[in-house]
Motif scaffolding. Sequence first.
Motif, PDB file in Angstrom:
ATOM      1  N   SER A  25       0.838  -1.200   0.000  1.00 24.40           N
ATOM      2  CA  SER A  25       0.000   0.000   0.000  1.00 24.40           C
ATOM      3  C   SER A  25       0.874   1.251   0.000  1.00 24.40           C
ATOM      4  O   SER A  25       1.902   1.320   0.690  1.00 24.40           O
ATOM      5  N   LEU A  26       0.472   2.252  -0.776  1.00 18.88           N
ATOM      6  CA  LEU A  26       1.162   3.540  -0.775  1.00 18.88           C
ATOM      7  C   LEU A  26       0.671   4.444   0.344  1.00 18.88           C
ATOM      8  O   LEU A  26       1.207   5.532   0.540  1.00 18.88           O
ATOM      9  N   LEU A  27      -0.340   4.001   1.075  1.00 18.02           N
ATOM     10  CA  LEU A  27      -0.865   4.743   2.233  1.00 18.02           C
ATOM     11  C   LEU A  27      -0.124   4.239   3.468  1.00 18.02           C
ATOM     12  O   LEU A  27      -0.653   3.481   4.274  1.00 18.02           O
ATOM     13  N   ASN A  28       1.126   4.668   3.621  1.00 13.66           N
ATOM     14  CA  ASN A  28       2.003   4.008   4.584  1.00 13.66           C
ATOM     15  C   ASN A  28       2.800   4.958   5.465  1.00 13.66           C
ATOM     16  O   ASN A  28       3.833   4.576   6.010  1.00 13.66           O
ATOM     17  N   GLN A  29       2.349   6.204   5.611  1.00  8.79           N
ATOM     18  CA  GLN A  29       3.045   7.125   6.507  1.00  8.79           C
ATOM     19  C   GLN A  29       2.120   8.256   6.919  1.00  8.79           C
ATOM     20  O   GLN A  29       1.056   8.462   6.335  1.00  8.79           O
ATOM     21  N   ASP A  30       2.541   8.968   7.963  1.00  7.51           N
ATOM     22  CA  ASP A  30       1.771  10.104   8.456  1.00  7.51           C
ATOM     23  C   ASP A  30       1.948  11.304   7.526  1.00  7.51           C
ATOM     24  O   ASP A  30       2.833  11.323   6.666  1.00  7.51           O
ATOM     25  N   LYS A  31       1.074  12.302   7.696  1.00  7.25           N
ATOM     26  CA  LYS A  31       1.081  13.529   6.896  1.00  7.25           C
ATOM     27  C   LYS A  31       0.981  13.225   5.403  1.00  7.25           C
ATOM     28  O   LYS A  31       1.728  13.743   4.566  1.00  7.25           O
ATOM     29  N   LEU A  32       0.041  12.359   5.066  1.00  6.36           N
ATOM     30  CA  LEU A  32      -0.220  12.008   3.672  1.00  6.36           C
ATOM     31  C   LEU A  32      -1.041  13.100   2.992  1.00  6.36           C
ATOM     32  O   LEU A  32      -1.920  13.712   3.593  1.00  6.36           O
ATOM     33  N   LEU A  33      -0.777  13.286   1.723  1.00  6.71           N
ATOM     34  CA  LEU A  33      -1.531  14.207   0.879  1.00  6.71           C
ATOM     35  C   LEU A  33      -1.886  13.456  -0.389  1.00  6.71           C
ATOM     36  O   LEU A  33      -1.000  13.005  -1.116  1.00  6.71           O
ATOM     37  N   LEU A  34      -3.182  13.273  -0.649  1.00 12.00           N
ATOM     38  CA  LEU A  34      -3.558  12.494  -1.827  1.00 12.00           C
ATOM     39  C   LEU A  34      -4.797  13.027  -2.517  1.00 12.00           C
ATOM     40  O   LEU A  34      -5.606  13.744  -1.914  1.00 12.00           O
ATOM     41  N   ILE A  35      -4.913  12.678  -3.783  1.00 11.12           N
ATOM     42  CA  ILE A  35      -6.089  12.977  -4.590  1.00 11.12           C
ATOM     43  C   ILE A  35      -6.891  11.696  -4.733  1.00 11.12           C
ATOM     44  O   ILE A  35      -6.346  10.637  -5.041  1.00 11.12           O
ATOM     45  N   LEU A  36      -8.192  11.803  -4.484  1.00 12.97           N
ATOM     46  CA  LEU A  36      -9.099  10.658  -4.593  1.00 12.97           C
ATOM     47  C   LEU A  36     -10.217  11.023  -5.552  1.00 12.97           C
ATOM     48  O   LEU A  36     -10.940  11.996  -5.342  1.00 12.97           O
ATOM     49  N   SER A  37     -10.338  10.246  -6.626  1.00 13.59           N
ATOM     50  CA  SER A  37     -11.431  10.486  -7.569  1.00 13.59           C
ATOM     51  C   SER A  37     -11.858   9.165  -8.178  1.00 13.59           C
ATOM     52  O   SER A  37     -11.174   8.153  -8.046  1.00 13.59           O
ATOM     53  N   GLY A  38     -13.000   9.170  -8.820  1.00 16.12           N
ATOM     54  CA  GLY A  38     -13.380   8.018  -9.614  1.00 16.12           C
ATOM     55  C   GLY A  38     -12.412   7.880 -10.766  1.00 16.12           C
ATOM     56  O   GLY A  38     -11.599   8.778 -11.031  1.00 16.12           O
ATOM     57  N   SER A  39     -12.464   6.769 -11.465  1.00 15.61           N
ATOM     58  CA  SER A  39     -11.472   6.522 -12.502  1.00 15.61           C
ATOM     59  C   SER A  39     -12.111   6.390 -13.880  1.00 15.61           C
ATOM     60  O   SER A  39     -13.084   5.667 -14.062  1.00 15.61           O
ATOM     61  N   SER A  40     -11.531   7.100 -14.838  1.00 19.09           N
ATOM     62  CA  SER A  40     -11.918   6.925 -16.239  1.00 19.09           C
ATOM     63  C   SER A  40     -10.915   6.036 -16.959  1.00 19.09           C
ATOM     64  O   SER A  40     -11.033   5.792 -18.150  1.00 19.09           O
ATOM     65  N   GLN A  41      -9.895   5.546 -16.230  1.00 23.96           N
ATOM     66  CA  GLN A  41      -8.852   4.707 -16.802  1.00 23.96           C
ATOM     67  C   GLN A  41      -8.655   3.488 -15.902  1.00 23.96           C
ATOM     68  O   GLN A  41      -7.862   3.529 -14.965  1.00 23.96           O
ATOM     69  N   LEU A  42      -9.383   2.438 -16.148  1.00 20.27           N
ATOM     70  CA  LEU A  42      -9.355   1.288 -15.251  1.00 20.27           C
ATOM     71  C   LEU A  42      -8.056   0.500 -15.347  1.00 20.27           C
ATOM     72  O   LEU A  42      -7.772  -0.320 -14.478  1.00 20.27           O
ATOM     73  N   ASN A  43      -7.264   0.752 -16.371  1.00 19.25           N
ATOM     74  CA  ASN A  43      -5.993   0.042 -16.517  1.00 19.25           C
ATOM     75  C   ASN A  43      -4.872   0.654 -15.690  1.00 19.25           C
ATOM     76  O   ASN A  43      -3.818   0.040 -15.519  1.00 19.25           O
ATOM     77  N   THR A  44      -5.077   1.851 -15.205  1.00 17.49           N
ATOM     78  CA  THR A  44      -4.021   2.549 -14.485  1.00 17.49           C
ATOM     79  C   THR A  44      -4.614   3.461 -13.422  1.00 17.49           C
ATOM     80  O   THR A  44      -5.747   3.925 -13.551  1.00 17.49           O
ATOM     81  N   ALA A  45      -3.822   3.711 -12.378  1.00 15.06           N
ATOM     82  CA  ALA A  45      -4.213   4.656 -11.330  1.00 15.06           C
ATOM     83  C   ALA A  45      -3.417   5.950 -11.455  1.00 15.06           C
ATOM     84  O   ALA A  45      -3.268   6.694 -10.485  1.00 15.06           O
ATOM     85  N   ALA A  46      -2.906   6.209 -12.644  1.00 13.26           N
ATOM     86  CA  ALA A  46      -2.058   7.380 -12.857  1.00 13.26           C
ATOM     87  C   ALA A  46      -2.843   8.679 -12.692  1.00 13.26           C
ATOM     88  O   ALA A  46      -4.024   8.768 -13.044  1.00 13.26           O
ATOM     89  N   LEU A  47      -2.164   9.670 -12.153  1.00 16.54           N
ATOM     90  CA  LEU A  47      -2.727  11.005 -12.050  1.00 16.54           C
ATOM     91  C   LEU A  47      -2.401  11.799 -13.309  1.00 16.54           C
ATOM     92  O   LEU A  47      -1.439  11.509 -14.018  1.00 16.54           O
TER      93      LEU A  47
END
Length: 215
Positions: A25-47
């Motif tokens: 998991s990339l959710l592995n430390q304190d003071k995290l900053l992330l973008i969360l949205s639905g996906s239009s690209q199911l093959n990738t989680a790229a921003l």
Amino acid sequence: MEKFAMFHFNHYKKRLQQLDEQQGSLLNQDKLLLILSGSSQLNTAALSTVQKELLQELSRAGYHPVFSNFPYHQQFTYEKSDNVSLLQASCSNINYYWHAVRDKSFQADICRLLKPLLQYRDCVIIAQSQGINLLSILLQQERLIHPLKVFALGPVAHSQLSSSLLDLHVIKGYRDYYSRFLDRHPVQTWTADNHFDYLSNPDVRRIIYDRIKTY
């Protein structure tokens, strides 16, 4: 077309089910900053480029940016994005929303893969569009232990977020008809944006930065 979309989404769900939320998991430390949205690209989680630029800019406030979208995992491709048309993106997002609201197995994976986020004391989420919907699914199943800071940009949600430990700031555009008609969260800041403009708006960037640097 509908059968193809269903097949594609089922393949996406199988990939999610194979991910170990404890290992990778990339959710592995304190003071995290992330973008969360639905996906239009199911093959990738790229921003997108503008999403990465925003995270880099906001990281000056002392937070650690996660340069991936959901499922935030080392074993799910997130380095390279696909080229999709606006029509393809819209169809994919509609399908994603339907599964998030109706598909119990998908909901279980959303909760499982987002749950590591809850163990850290200081996290900031920038939720775009139906990202707030994914977060509401998590918080319907799991209780917040630490305060969670969320900026919802043009939210599209089936239900409203509610928790005494949730610091939620909703930003909605007058020209964002998706969010105005498909979301009922109280709005703290109105802008002139449409559904796709928020991250390019310097006023929105300033509002987020000014707030998170005081946390």
